[in-house]
Design a protein around this motif. Structure first.
Motif, PDB file in Angstrom:
ATOM      1  N   ARG A 277      26.801  -9.644  31.894  1.00 21.88           N
ATOM      2  CA  ARG A 277      26.144  -9.265  30.480  1.00 21.88           C
ATOM      3  C   ARG A 277      24.735  -9.420  30.932  1.00 21.88           C
ATOM      4  NH1 ARG A 277      25.447 -11.611  25.891  1.00 21.88           N
ATOM      5  NH2 ARG A 277      26.691 -13.563  27.344  1.00 21.88           N
ATOM      6  N   LEU A 278      23.859  -8.179  30.160  1.00 20.69           N
ATOM      7  CA  LEU A 278      22.277  -7.877  30.745  1.00 20.69           C
ATOM      8  C   LEU A 278      21.681  -8.642  29.612  1.00 20.69           C
ATOM      9  CD1 LEU A 278      20.557  -6.724  31.768  1.00 20.69           C
ATOM     10  CD2 LEU A 278      20.308  -4.829  30.047  1.00 20.69           C
ATOM     11  N   ASP A 279      22.018 -10.625  29.705  1.00 16.83           N
ATOM     12  CA  ASP A 279      21.633 -11.840  28.932  1.00 16.83           C
ATOM     13  C   ASP A 279      19.913 -12.385  29.345  1.00 16.83           C
ATOM     14  OD1 ASP A 279      22.841 -12.518  25.968  1.00 16.83           O
ATOM     15  OD2 ASP A 279      21.388 -14.087  27.662  1.00 16.83           O
ATOM     16  N   TYR A 280      19.597 -13.069  29.120  1.00 11.98           N
ATOM     17  CA  TYR A 280      18.305 -13.093  30.171  1.00 11.98           C
ATOM     18  C   TYR A 280      18.619 -14.510  30.432  1.00 11.98           C
ATOM     19  CZ  TYR A 280      18.628 -15.089  24.681  1.00 11.98           C
ATOM     20  OH  TYR A 280      18.639 -15.771  23.287  1.00 11.98           O
ATOM     21  N   THR A 281      19.415 -15.279  29.716  1.00 10.58           N
ATOM     22  CA  THR A 281      20.232 -16.190  30.256  1.00 10.58           C
ATOM     23  C   THR A 281      20.780 -16.317  32.316  1.00 10.58           C
ATOM     24  OG1 THR A 281      22.542 -15.809  29.432  1.00 10.58           O
ATOM     25  CG2 THR A 281      21.410 -17.151  27.980  1.00 10.58           C
ATOM     26  N   LYS A 282      20.958 -15.071  31.964  1.00 14.22           N
ATOM     27  CA  LYS A 282      21.914 -14.708  33.750  1.00 14.22           C
ATOM     28  C   LYS A 282      20.941 -15.371  35.025  1.00 14.22           C
ATOM     29  CE  LYS A 282      25.672 -14.094  31.503  1.00 14.22           C
ATOM     30  NZ  LYS A 282      26.830 -15.312  31.183  1.00 14.22           N
ATOM     31  N   ARG A 317      20.257  -5.012  20.134  1.00 16.81           N
ATOM     32  CA  ARG A 317      19.631  -4.690  18.558  1.00 16.81           C
ATOM     33  C   ARG A 317      18.899  -6.121  18.190  1.00 16.81           C
ATOM     34  NH1 ARG A 317      22.496  -1.735  13.898  1.00 16.81           N
ATOM     35  NH2 ARG A 317      22.481  -4.281  12.999  1.00 16.81           N
ATOM     36  N   VAL A 318      19.353  -6.981  19.569  1.00 20.16           N
ATOM     37  CA  VAL A 318      18.106  -7.938  19.467  1.00 20.16           C
ATOM     38  C   VAL A 318      16.434  -8.198  19.803  1.00 20.16           C
ATOM     39  CG1 VAL A 318      18.799 -10.181  19.461  1.00 20.16           C
ATOM     40  CG2 VAL A 318      20.429  -9.869  18.592  1.00 20.16           C
ATOM     41  N   GLU A 319      15.540  -8.618  19.939  1.00 17.47           N
ATOM     42  CA  GLU A 319      14.487  -7.970  20.522  1.00 17.47           C
ATOM     43  C   GLU A 319      14.395  -8.665  21.464  1.00 17.47           C
ATOM     44  OE1 GLU A 319      12.374  -5.776  18.991  1.00 17.47           O
ATOM     45  OE2 GLU A 319      11.228  -6.353  20.598  1.00 17.47           O
ATOM     46  N   GLU A 320      14.928  -9.938  22.105  1.00 20.28           N
ATOM     47  CA  GLU A 320      14.809 -10.649  23.211  1.00 20.28           C
ATOM     48  C   GLU A 320      15.140  -9.152  24.522  1.00 20.28           C
ATOM     49  OE1 GLU A 320      12.826 -12.272  24.617  1.00 20.28           O
ATOM     50  OE2 GLU A 320      11.733 -13.409  23.153  1.00 20.28           O
ATOM     51  N   TYR A 321      17.057  -9.127  24.187  1.00 19.29           N
ATOM     52  CA  TYR A 321      17.271  -8.439  25.202  1.00 19.29           C
ATOM     53  C   TYR A 321      16.635  -6.692  25.229  1.00 19.29           C
ATOM     54  CZ  TYR A 321      20.971 -11.888  24.157  1.00 19.29           C
ATOM     55  OH  TYR A 321      21.439 -13.230  24.251  1.00 19.29           O
ATOM     56  N   LYS A 322      16.107  -5.940  24.154  1.00 19.03           N
ATOM     57  CA  LYS A 322      15.128  -4.900  24.343  1.00 19.03           C
ATOM     58  C   LYS A 322      14.090  -4.878  25.403  1.00 19.03           C
ATOM     59  CE  LYS A 322      16.001  -3.601  19.860  1.00 19.03           C
ATOM     60  NZ  LYS A 322      14.478  -3.099  18.217  1.00 19.03           N
ATOM     61  N   ILE A 323      13.543  -6.408  25.660  1.00 17.65           N
ATOM     62  CA  ILE A 323      12.778  -6.440  26.270  1.00 17.65           C
ATOM     63  C   ILE A 323      13.401  -6.885  27.632  1.00 17.65           C
ATOM     64  CG2 ILE A 323      10.695  -8.083  26.705  1.00 17.65           C
ATOM     65  CD1 ILE A 323      10.420  -8.533  23.607  1.00 17.65           C
ATOM     66  N   LEU A 324      13.916  -7.765  28.177  1.00 21.03           N
ATOM     67  CA  LEU A 324      15.226  -7.077  29.452  1.00 21.03           C
ATOM     68  C   LEU A 324      15.454  -6.432  29.856  1.00 21.03           C
ATOM     69  CD1 LEU A 324      16.452  -9.507  30.569  1.00 21.03           C
ATOM     70  CD2 LEU A 324      18.511  -9.540  29.822  1.00 21.03           C
ATOM     71  N   ARG A 325      15.973  -5.300  28.893  1.00 20.00           N
ATOM     72  CA  ARG A 325      16.356  -4.361  29.919  1.00 20.00           C
ATOM     73  C   ARG A 325      15.190  -3.476  30.482  1.00 20.00           C
ATOM     74  NH1 ARG A 325      17.907  -0.690  24.589  1.00 20.00           N
ATOM     75  NH2 ARG A 325      15.865  -0.299  25.107  1.00 20.00           N
ATOM     76  N   ASP A 326      14.479  -4.100  29.133  1.00 16.49           N
ATOM     77  CA  ASP A 326      13.097  -2.611  30.257  1.00 16.49           C
ATOM     78  C   ASP A 326      12.373  -2.854  30.856  1.00 16.49           C
ATOM     79  OD1 ASP A 326      13.449  -1.221  28.089  1.00 16.49           O
ATOM     80  OD2 ASP A 326      11.827  -1.471  26.546  1.00 16.49           O
ATOM     81  N   ASP A 327      12.603  -4.917  30.315  1.00 19.53           N
ATOM     82  CA  ASP A 327      12.120  -5.400  32.647  1.00 19.53           C
ATOM     83  C   ASP A 327      12.846  -5.204  33.502  1.00 19.53           C
ATOM     84  OD1 ASP A 327       9.736  -6.810  31.360  1.00 19.53           O
ATOM     85  OD2 ASP A 327      10.882  -8.854  30.861  1.00 19.53           O
TER      86      ASP A 327
END
Ligand code: ADQ
Length: 467
Positions: A277-282, A317-327
């Motif tokens: 999943r596109l998640d910052y924990t991964k 829709r959670v902010e950190e996930y949008k940042i991660l996607r762009d990064d």
């Protein structure tokens, strides 16, 4: 077995989401299909045997859906308003608890109105269960979104046997203590008879916290509460439907899919694969950086090697996930603009979810699997890869911060924060002798086929029902 919804049942599962997805055909007819997930596969037979019900949200806000019977058990949809989805689910569950329970990799956000919504929604789930449960029924509550349900349900129905399983890590006391509502959440779980975690470390962290509650004594996996109850605290490492995955991966359809996939990737000598999943924990940032550097330094040849990374959009829709996607998009673009050619991309990145057969084909063609979370309760991808491989000449690189590392000890272990260390281990996993790799794969395969998802469900329920 009856086809109508029963008044009361002996076995209930409560989870944030229902185990079914709604399908609407061209004529507008609505039907519900089981969502393909490990938990559903494991629990369906149990519910059919016991005549059970599943309580959960159906996925659309501001809508009441009547209960219905599905594949041998009952479904009770719990309604959520759009504001509750925002505050209870996206807010408190996924922007407060999720980062806090994953070692504060990103800063948890604390909002009092999210907490209010969290309590309100947890109460609603508990009320629904209290209505549906027969005298002395067994209720199994799933995961952090429903942290308060055991306590609420105990207050409403002291006759029930209540189990709770946490799918994500449980943090050390030093991090947990930041939470303004830490007492209430610990009390929430202490409403259960059995609290299950992925690892012994997580269970120990919770036990330490439980002990701090006034009147509670806790030692060796048992907490005694002031109202005279004993709460068992233990690890139950979750697993997968290993045989199901293996059969799928070795089916003719998936084999054909695998050949096509290899061709689509330009028939490279080596395929490196990641799926999350596109998640910052991964640990996606660290993983892509490490492989990118190996390409740039010429240690991996883009004419020979392809890195295929799949990332399912998640919590968009959670902010950190949008940042991660762009990064990640930026990082992938930077690497591909420097290495490979237009015809030969070094890094093939797909931001999508794929059907199970396609995923199984990807596991089939992957010579090297990269599972590098910075923190993960278990990580099922690592186990799925092992179950799908019939070829011994493959390797799993696994983060020591995944719960799965406790069981898959023969994997090539990495610390994802150590980019140089990860690069060296990737190269070692690619170049070690086939004999050594085969030995590692065989040992891990034994583990994954011995400890399957039904072993997990059975051991949890046996412990709960013997309480
Ligand atoms: P997740 O964080 O979702 O689960 P994981 O255990 O890896 O993590 O499960 C993900 C599942 O989604 C796997 O079955 C995988 O095959 C599937 N998946 C991922 N990307 C996909 C894609 N692009 N297309 C199709 N399928 C995809 C939480 C915890 C974990 C814990 C599980 C179960 O965070 O630590 O292992 O619950 O308890």
């Amino acid at each position: 077995m009856s086809e109508t919804v029963q008044d009361k049942v002996d076995f209930l599962v409560i989870a944030n989401r229902l185990p079914v997805d709604r399908k609407i055909d061209d004529d507008g007819n609505v039907s519900w299909k089981s969502s393909p997930g490990g938990l559903v596969t494991a629990l369906e037979p149990v519910m059919q045997r016991k005549g059970g019900a599943w309580i959960g949200w159906h996925g659309a806000p501001d809508e009441v859906v009547e209960p219905f019977h599905h594949d041998g058990y009952d479904i009770h949809p719990v309604p959520l308003s759009a504001q509750e989805v925002e505050e209870y689910y996206e807010g408190f569950s996924n922007a407060t608890l999720w980062p806090l329970y994953h070692d504060c990799i990103v800063e948890p956000v604390f909002h009092r109105e999210w907490w209010d919504a969290f309590q309100k929604v947890n109460k609603r789930f508990a009320e629904q269960a209290a209505r549906q449960a027969s005298e002395g029924a067994t209720v199994w509550v799933q995961d952090y979104q429903l942290n308060l349900v055991p306590k609420y349900l105990r207050q409403m129905r002291p006759d029930l046997r209540i189990g709770f399983f946490l799918h994500i890590p449980f943090p050390p006391i030093e991090l947990y203590s930041r939470l303004p509502w830490r007492e209430e959440l610990v009390e929430g779980l202490l409403g259960a008879d059995l609290v299950g975690f992925q690892t012994p470390g997580a269970a120990a962290n919770f036990q330490r916290l439980a002990k701090r509650r006034p009147g509670v004594t806790a030692a060796r996996g048992r907490a005694h509460t002031p109202d005279g109850r004993t709460v068992v605290i233990r690890d139950f490492p979750i697993s997968i439907d290993s045989r199901g995955f293996h059969e799928l991966a070795t089916s003719e359809k998936v084999k054909a899919e695998a050949i096509k996939l290899r061709e689509d990737l330009g028939n490279p000598g080596t395929i490196i694969f990641g799926v999350d999943r596109l998640d910052y924990t991964k640990g996606l940032r660290q993983r892509i950086r490490a492989v990118g550097e190996l390409f740039k330094e010429g240690k991996l040849d883009p004419h020979e090697v392809v890195f295929l990374q799949l990332a399912t959009p998640s919590r968009e829709r959670v902010e950190e996930y949008k940042i991660l996607r762009d990064d990640i998009n930026l990082l992938v673009g930077q690497i591909n603009s420097k290495v490979g050619t237009i015809a030969n991309r070094a890094l093939v990145y797909r931001n999508e979810s794929v059907p199970r057969e396609v995923l199984a084909a990807m596991y089939q063609v992957a010579d090297l699997m990269l599972v590098t979370p910075v923190r993960d309760g278990m990580n099922l991808v690592a186990k799925e890869y092992i179950a799908c491989r019939s070829n011994d000449d493959s390797a799993l690189v696994l983060s020591e911060f995944a719960g799965a590392a406790r069981e898959l000890k023969q994997a090539y272990m990495v610390n994802p924060y150590d980019i140089d260390g990860m690069k060296a281990t990737i190269m070692k996993a690619l170049t070690d002798s086939p004999k050594l790799k085969a030995r590692k794969m065989r040992a891990m395969r034994r583990q994954v086929f011995d400890k399957t998802i039904d072993v997990w469900a059975d051991s949890f329920l046996t412990e709960l029902e013997g309480h």
